[in-house]
Design an enzyme around this catalytic site. Structure first.
Site, PDB file in Angstrom:
ATOM      1  N   HIS A 493       0.834  -1.213   0.000  1.00 16.18           N
ATOM      2  CA  HIS A 493       0.000   0.000   0.000  1.00 16.18           C
ATOM      3  C   HIS A 493       0.864   1.256   0.000  1.00 16.18           C
ATOM      4  O   HIS A 493       0.696   2.148  -0.848  1.00 16.18           O
ATOM      5  CB  HIS A 493      -0.913  -0.010   1.225  1.00 16.18           C
ATOM      6  CG  HIS A 493      -1.697   1.249   1.413  1.00 16.18           C
ATOM      7  ND1 HIS A 493      -3.030   1.362   1.079  1.00 16.18           N
ATOM      8  CD2 HIS A 493      -1.341   2.477   1.905  1.00 16.18           C
ATOM      9  CE1 HIS A 493      -3.453   2.595   1.337  1.00 16.18           C
ATOM     10  NE2 HIS A 493      -2.452   3.277   1.847  1.00 16.18           N
ATOM     11  N   GLU A 494       1.768   1.349   0.955  1.00 15.24           N
ATOM     12  CA  GLU A 494       2.590   2.558   1.053  1.00 15.24           C
ATOM     13  C   GLU A 494       3.507   2.710  -0.148  1.00 15.24           C
ATOM     14  O   GLU A 494       3.778   3.824  -0.595  1.00 15.24           O
ATOM     15  CB  GLU A 494       3.392   2.544   2.349  1.00 15.24           C
ATOM     16  CG  GLU A 494       2.538   2.616   3.614  1.00 15.24           C
ATOM     17  CD  GLU A 494       1.649   3.851   3.669  1.00 15.24           C
ATOM     18  OE1 GLU A 494       2.012   4.880   3.052  1.00 15.24           O
ATOM     19  OE2 GLU A 494       0.591   3.796   4.313  1.00 15.24           O
ATOM     20  N   HIS A 500       3.149   6.371  -7.139  1.00 13.13           N
ATOM     21  CA  HIS A 500       2.386   7.521  -7.626  1.00 13.13           C
ATOM     22  C   HIS A 500       3.316   8.723  -7.796  1.00 13.13           C
ATOM     23  O   HIS A 500       3.257   9.442  -8.808  1.00 13.13           O
ATOM     24  CB  HIS A 500       1.275   7.829  -6.622  1.00 13.13           C
ATOM     25  CG  HIS A 500       0.196   8.720  -7.144  1.00 13.13           C
ATOM     26  ND1 HIS A 500      -0.837   9.182  -6.350  1.00 13.13           N
ATOM     27  CD2 HIS A 500      -0.033   9.255  -8.375  1.00 13.13           C
ATOM     28  CE1 HIS A 500      -1.634   9.953  -7.061  1.00 13.13           C
ATOM     29  NE2 HIS A 500      -1.176  10.016  -8.301  1.00 13.13           N
TER      30      HIS A 500
END
Length: 708
Positions: A493-494, A500
């Site tokens: 997730h991180e 991104h």
């Protein structure tokens, strides 16, 4: 905690955006205000940081920033994008740079000496932001550009940058009377001090621990015993065993310990962080924060703080956010009732003689998982080596985005645990990734991503620097660090936030990378979780710590079969926090007792008594250590609605999660866009339609509403 000037847009939790400063380092200058030098367009000089330098560096950087703003307002040329907005984009670079160091020390290297600096400087930083956003001459020039017919001649990205500046200044009070502006500024300054105190109180409670007796250790897996011993040794308690009062230490203990009294002792210490009375109690601080927030919202022309916050989010209104949460809440607690009945049946069969309590939930949930799916997560953990999973993240992102990673030695880091990797694509430098994986005193709990420097082309090609931060328990030298499946999911997730940032392809820094709406920023990160359970990652990187063999397909099949198990618990503990957050900020101008409000509102929601909020109010750092996620913790669910829908786009494709055509659309329409395009339009371009809730409900195993 976010540390940044107003002029930098919001990004992922805890992110601190930094841009290349324009000053050269003079002889004897403060190293924190010096230009970043070295390879890769310059890197942070972490080896030169001294706590004593923070105050003068921040003061110097704020003064320079105000001088830059003054130059914009005194410029005699007509107000245009090039004479007003472009200089604004170029301003505050030194302050953003210093804020990078400041944010890192506040979240990972905090000491009493540094906390004293925070208490003095956080209110001053807030006041500095208000000096800019309430500068009448500056806003007049921004407004002139915004209202100019020449706006139509700007590029789409320039028009969006201009709109964001205008909107943010108005929302900060640029159109208020002088008296109202002064009061808003005073509120912001007072809030900054309260945020700092809240964070320091929580950190103090998280730096406590629960000492375990020999009886407490009975039946505990050897790995957790070793971690408890390591925790004690790190705190100069040789020969002792402790559980540190953070989630990364507490959750595994609650899951694995068969000693009910020990579970209760550890659980109570954890859920009462910030709520123990005395110097570190956060309840009075929360009441003040809520009062000040609603007063500020009304001064700015909004009904509540929630209405002010959500105006710029994808949800637009609290009502829209509440509608989504309520749609999911009912099936979530219904599933919890089913799971609790299964757990209680096991307790009764074992002649336990007690009713399931919150400190029992994780332990007995694992028994139900094993009974229903023949899946013992202890069988999975030996295959989840932190270093191998990191390689798996690298590999998956390479398949999707063409990234390659190379470990770099010799760059300055702020702690010996930090490693640095160069990221390239087709041989071209893309950015740097810093990894800080281990827990230590002075580091806040949880996991998060930081932006040290944002990608831009405005002042030449500037590449990004990002980091991921976790709180895994460091093992003995030479031994692999094993993590749980949940922690592996969080790791991916991180890293999704980092990806991104690394995929950013914008001209202007304020709209680059993760500088997007709060309820959109979690979308790319949640989507990245879906690559962990893919066969390609598990077969290559889920390797047994001793044999090196890949995880057996039979065990993978059990994980897949149990994929939706526990969704009732996960959804309920999260949504309880999100709903209380929103209700607190919709309550209006009333004095709130946080403990009583939490208790009463959860009762109205029929909160299962076997579960507590993931973040109880007195420890809810997302909401009360800054304005970051206030009235915005719903964002994870909002973003997961997008995530589930996007994941189905991959699942439906011929190449599944490694389908090149879908990956190309994901990069072009979402990952590279930052905030250059409205997020609604980004998703519509990727999916070919608006988002639908059906995928979210299917993902969680809940009934799909008609028409969804």
């Amino acid at each position: 905690m976010q540390r940044r000037t107003f002029l930098a847009s919001a990004a992922a939790t805890g992110a601190a955006v930094a841009l290349n400063p324009s000053l050269s380092m003079a002889q004897g200058a403060n190293p924190l205000t010096a230009k970043w030098v070295g390879p890769y367009g310059g890197v942070p000089a972490f080896d030169k940081v001294k706590v004593a330098d923070f105050k003068p560096a921040l003061e110097e950087a704020m003064a320079k920033n105000l001088a830059e703003i003054d130059a914009i307002t005194r410029h005699r040329a007509a107000s245009t994008f090039e004479t007003v907005i472009a200089p604004l984009e170029d301003s505050g670079r030194m302050l953003n740079d210093v804020s990078t160091f400041y944010g890192i020390w506040g979240s990972t290297m905090s000491t009493p000496e540094f906390q004293a600096v925070e208490e003095e400087m956080d209110p001053k930083l807030s006041a500095h932001n208000d000096k800019i956003t309430q500068n009448a001459a500056l806003f007049a020039r921004i407004e002139a550009v915004y209202n100019s017919p020449d706006k139509a001649k700007l590029t789409p990205e320039q028009q969006r940058v201009l709109w964001i500046y205008y909107r943010n200044f108005v929302r900060a009070g640029a159109k208020l009377s002088p008296e109202a502006k002064a009061r808003v500024a005073a509120i912001n300054t007072e809030l900054a001090g309260l945020f700092t105190k809240f964070s320091q109180n929580l950190l103090a409670d998280e730096n406590t621990w629960i000492e375990l007796s020999d009886a407490d250790l009975a039946g505990l897996p050897e790995g957790l015993k070793a971690a408890a011993a390591s925790n004690a040794t790190a705190r100069k308690l040789p020969g002792k065993y402790i559980v540190v009062n953070t989630r990364s230490s507490v959750d595994p203990f609650l899951t694995e310990s068969p000693v009910r009294a020990a579970r209760e002792k550890v659980w109570k210490a954890f859920v009462n962080r910030g709520d123990n009375g005395g110097a570190t109690d956060n309840n009075a601080i929360i009441s003040k924060i809520l009062k000040l927030r609603v007063e500020r919202a009304k001064l700015l022309g909004y009904k509540t703080h929630a209405h002010w916050r959500l105006e710029t989010a994808m949800a637009k209104t609290p009502e829209n956010a509440m509608a989504l949460m309520e749609a999911v809440w009912t099936p979530a607690i219904a599933q919890v009732a089913i799971d609790v009945a299964d757990m209680q049946a096991i307790i009764d069969k074992e002649k336990g003689g007690f009713t399931l309590e919150p400190w029992d939930y994780r332990f007995y949930a694992e028994k139900v998982r094993k009974a229903k799916y023949d899946l013992d997560m202890n069988e999975v953990k030996p295959y989840l080596q932190l270093d191998k999973l990191r390689e798996g993240m690298f590999w998956a992102s390479g398949q999707l985005y063409g990234f390659e990673y190379k470990k770099i030695e010799g760059l300055p880091v702020y702690h010996e645990d930090v490693t640095v990797y160069e990221v390239t694509r087709a041989g071209k430098h893309v950015g740097l990734w810093y990894f800080d994986p281990y827990a230590r005193p002075g580091k806040r709990s949880g996991a998060w991503m930081n932006n040290y420097r944002t990608q831009e082309r405005f002042k030449g090609e500037i590449t990004t620097i990002v980091s991921n931060n976790s709180n895994f328990i460091k093992g003995k030298p030479g031994e692999p660090v094993l993590i749980s499946w949940d922690d592996a999911t969080t790791l991916f997730h991180e890293f999704g936030h980092a990806i991104h940032g690394l995929n950013a392809n914008a001209t202007y820094p304020s709209v680059s990378g993760t500088s997007v709406a709060r309820d959109y920023v979690e979308f790319p990160s949640q989507l990245n979780e879906h690559w962990l359970p893919t066969p390609q990652v598990l077969s290559q990187f889920a390797l047994h710590e001793k044999t090196g063999q890949p995880i057996p397909q039979a065990l993978v099949a059990k994980i897949e079969a149990a994929d939706k198990f526990g969704q009732g618990f996960d959804t309920t503990e999260y949504l309880a926090s999100a709903l209380i957050d929103m209700k607190l900020h919709l309550a209006g101008d009333v004095t709130i007792d946080p403990d009583a409000f939490e208790r009463d509102e959860l009762a109205k929601l029929n909160m299962p008594k076997q579960i507590v909020m993931r973040h109880r109010t007195p420890q809810f750092g997302h909401v009360f250590s800054s304005d970051g996620y206030s009235a915005g913790y719903y964002s994870y669910l909002w973003a997961d609605t997008l995530t589930a829908d996007a994941a189905e786009a991959f699942a439906e494709a011929p190449g599944k999660f490694y389908d090149k055509a879908v990956a190309k659309r994901l990069y072009e329409d979402i990952m590279s866009k930052g905030n250059t395009v409205d997020p609604v339009d980004q998703f519509k371009a990727f999916r070919g339609r608006d988002v639908k809730i059906g995928a979210l409900m299917r993902k969680r195993g809940f009934p799909v509403p008609p028409g969804a």
